[in-house]
Enzyme design. Structure first.
Site, PDB file in Angstrom:
ATOM      1  N   GLY A  10      55.797  43.810  41.734  1.00 20.94           N
ATOM      2  CA  GLY A  10      54.535  44.079  40.281  1.00 20.94           C
ATOM      3  C   GLY A  10      53.665  45.016  40.938  1.00 20.94           C
ATOM      4  O   GLY A  10      52.997  45.106  41.657  1.00 20.94           O
ATOM      5  N   THR A  11      54.455  45.844  40.092  1.00 19.24           N
ATOM      6  CA  THR A  11      53.648  47.865  40.751  1.00 19.24           C
ATOM      7  C   THR A  11      52.622  47.772  39.585  1.00 19.24           C
ATOM      8  O   THR A  11      53.011  48.670  39.608  1.00 19.24           O
ATOM      9  CB  THR A  11      55.097  48.455  41.109  1.00 19.24           C
ATOM     10  OG1 THR A  11      55.696  47.471  41.805  1.00 19.24           O
ATOM     11  CG2 THR A  11      54.592  49.641  42.014  1.00 19.24           C
ATOM     12  N   LEU A  14      47.372  46.400  41.209  1.00 14.57           N
ATOM     13  CA  LEU A  14      46.887  45.622  43.022  1.00 14.57           C
ATOM     14  C   LEU A  14      48.428  45.983  43.459  1.00 14.57           C
ATOM     15  O   LEU A  14      48.195  47.324  44.595  1.00 14.57           O
ATOM     16  CB  LEU A  14      46.542  45.122  42.521  1.00 14.57           C
ATOM     17  CG  LEU A  14      46.385  43.640  43.762  1.00 14.57           C
ATOM     18  CD1 LEU A  14      45.332  42.789  43.436  1.00 14.57           C
ATOM     19  CD2 LEU A  14      47.564  42.683  44.129  1.00 14.57           C
ATOM     20  N   GLY A  15      49.277  45.701  43.095  1.00 13.65           N
ATOM     21  CA  GLY A  15      50.440  45.843  44.176  1.00 13.65           C
ATOM     22  C   GLY A  15      50.932  47.237  43.976  1.00 13.65           C
ATOM     23  O   GLY A  15      51.486  47.657  45.377  1.00 13.65           O
ATOM     24  N   ASN A 105      45.128  35.868  41.500  1.00 20.67           N
ATOM     25  CA  ASN A 105      44.744  34.676  40.752  1.00 20.67           C
ATOM     26  C   ASN A 105      44.167  33.511  40.531  1.00 20.67           C
ATOM     27  O   ASN A 105      45.129  33.379  40.699  1.00 20.67           O
ATOM     28  CB  ASN A 105      43.248  35.762  39.726  1.00 20.67           C
ATOM     29  CG  ASN A 105      42.619  37.257  39.674  1.00 20.67           C
ATOM     30  OD1 ASN A 105      42.087  38.004  40.625  1.00 20.67           O
ATOM     31  ND2 ASN A 105      42.769  37.491  39.478  1.00 20.67           N
ATOM     32  N   LYS A 192      36.810  32.776  45.961  1.00 18.23           N
ATOM     33  CA  LYS A 192      37.387  34.057  44.742  1.00 18.23           C
ATOM     34  C   LYS A 192      37.025  34.053  44.049  1.00 18.23           C
ATOM     35  O   LYS A 192      36.173  34.070  42.773  1.00 18.23           O
ATOM     36  CB  LYS A 192      38.068  34.519  45.113  1.00 18.23           C
ATOM     37  CG  LYS A 192      38.685  35.668  44.385  1.00 18.23           C
ATOM     38  CD  LYS A 192      38.220  36.742  44.542  1.00 18.23           C
ATOM     39  CE  LYS A 192      38.742  37.966  43.853  1.00 18.23           C
ATOM     40  NZ  LYS A 192      40.306  38.390  43.638  1.00 18.23           N
ATOM     41  N   ASN A 196      35.448  35.524  40.168  1.00 18.48           N
ATOM     42  CA  ASN A 196      36.320  36.197  38.797  1.00 18.48           C
ATOM     43  C   ASN A 196      35.959  35.254  37.193  1.00 18.48           C
ATOM     44  O   ASN A 196      35.955  35.299  36.786  1.00 18.48           O
ATOM     45  CB  ASN A 196      37.349  35.246  39.457  1.00 18.48           C
ATOM     46  CG  ASN A 196      38.489  36.227  39.654  1.00 18.48           C
ATOM     47  OD1 ASN A 196      38.222  37.565  39.833  1.00 18.48           O
ATOM     48  ND2 ASN A 196      39.284  36.184  40.852  1.00 18.48           N
ATOM     49  N   ASN A 200      35.756  37.838  35.124  1.00 10.45           N
ATOM     50  CA  ASN A 200      36.242  38.038  34.080  1.00 10.45           C
ATOM     51  C   ASN A 200      35.840  37.317  32.347  1.00 10.45           C
ATOM     52  O   ASN A 200      36.636  37.335  31.858  1.00 10.45           O
ATOM     53  CB  ASN A 200      37.529  37.606  34.904  1.00 10.45           C
ATOM     54  CG  ASN A 200      38.233  38.122  35.574  1.00 10.45           C
ATOM     55  OD1 ASN A 200      39.057  39.341  34.923  1.00 10.45           O
ATOM     56  ND2 ASN A 200      38.500  37.718  36.953  1.00 10.45           N
ATOM     57  N   GLU A 274      45.276  35.064  31.807  1.00 10.25           N
ATOM     58  CA  GLU A 274      45.023  34.460  33.195  1.00 10.25           C
ATOM     59  C   GLU A 274      44.541  33.181  33.363  1.00 10.25           C
ATOM     60  O   GLU A 274      43.432  32.850  33.756  1.00 10.25           O
ATOM     61  CB  GLU A 274      44.687  34.992  34.203  1.00 10.25           C
ATOM     62  CG  GLU A 274      45.735  35.978  34.981  1.00 10.25           C
ATOM     63  CD  GLU A 274      45.681  36.953  36.278  1.00 10.25           C
ATOM     64  OE1 GLU A 274      46.513  36.137  37.038  1.00 10.25           O
ATOM     65  OE2 GLU A 274      44.844  37.353  36.095  1.00 10.25           O
TER      66      GLU A 274
END
Length: 315
Positions: A10-11, A14-15, A105, A192, A196, A200, A274
């Site tokens: 997963g680029t 974040l990645g 997450n 976290k 979130n 979110n 998500e």
């Protein structure tokens, strides 16, 4: 210099950011890409960052996990909406004595990964990062970047600080990524969610950035109430989140540059949300302990509606 090899599944914002920083520091990093593959394979990755811009003109890019080498550390940076792909991805890319580091997450994600990889070490990372993907192979890092790292054990019993965690932390710190090691992954996950869940959820429902949510007394009060509900969920599992931590999260967000949280970006781009990982699983866990998180439940049902309508092409 560490000789550990890293795979980034997963680029994205974040990645891509963390993987690029690791490669820039001299580590051997392998990137799995989808829509960006042709661009990144030819031209590499571009990172605009508050800490200094840089370009990696050549990276190990793949569009098929089967073509990737087995790596010591496999970083899962996919959205949780893609976790159904992990049973086909992880076994072929992680070494038998390797580590899967879950930078996602939500709640319970390490449990799912542990069922896939068996005896491989599983760790979780909670990322406090403001970063967006602004083009093919192009990442814009706006603010922050710290990772809270903790090791997973069955039933989320506190694992303490392990040697493997320290080794991975050393690699990230060599890449100038701030790392905090936590003894209790479940507590770190609930903490976290303090950020979130309100930001979110409300950013999607109210069509607002973080700065807008904090600018009005009505929404700021709602954010704080949601944070205290998350703390109630954590308490049902014996994890205590202090008033001071909640105030720190509020102050942290006021100082943050205007930001669209990841779920807001996904909603604006008509991508799946998500909802289950960030809202559904915490609700389910708290309800199993007899605790009803009423306001979070309200957000959950609204977001499920918006997510379903988005999938039908109605937004």
């Amino acid at each position: 210099m560490s000789d550990r090899t890293y795979a980034i599944l997963g680029t994205g914002a974040l990645g891509g950011f963390y993987g690029a920083r690791l490669q820039k520091a001299g580590l051997d990093v392998h990137f799995l890409l989808k829509s960006d593959y042709e661009q990144v394979n030819k031209y590499g990755l571009v990172v605009e960052s508050k800490d200094g811009d840089f370009t990696l003109p050549k990276v190990h890019a793949y569009n098929d996990v089967e073509k990737m080498p087995r790596c010591d550390v496999v970083v899962v940076a996919l959205k949780t909406t893609q976790n159904h792909l992990l049973p086909k991805m992880l076994p072929s890319v992680v070494k038998d004595d390797g580590v899967v580091l879950v930078l996602q997450n939500g709640l319970g994600v390490e449990e799912e990964v542990a069922e896939i990889v068996g005896n491989v070490t599983v760790s979780g990372g909670l990322c406090f990062l403001c970063s967006n993907k602004v083009g093919l192979g192009h990442i814009h890092h706006l603010d922050y970047g710290q990772i809270v790292l903790s090791e997973y054990t069955p039933n989320y019993q506190p694992a303490g600080i392990t040697e493997m965690m320290q080794q991975i932390a050393n690699d990230f710190e060599s890449a100038e990524i701030s790392i905090e090691l936590a003894e209790d992954l479940l507590l770190a996950r609930w903490k976290k969610l303090v950020w979130n869940i309100p930001y979110n959820g409300l950013s999607v429902i109210l069509n607002a950035r973080t700065d807008e949510l904090m600018a009005y007394s009505y929404t700021r009060q709602l954010v704080e109430q949601l944070m205290y509900e998350v703390a109630a969920g954590a308490k049902s599992y014996g994890r205590i989140i202090s008033d001071r931590f909640i105030q720190t999260m509020l102050d942290y967000t006021v100082k943050m540059k205007p930001y669209r949280p990841s779920m807001k970006i996904d909603y604006d781009e008509h991508r799946p949300l998500e909802v289950e990982a960030i809202f559904g699983k915490p609700l389910q866990k708290a309800q199993a302990k007899g605790v009803n998180l009423v306001q979070i439940s309200c957000l959950y049902h609204q977001l499920k509606f918006l997510d379903a309508r988005g999938k039908e092409g109605g937004c």
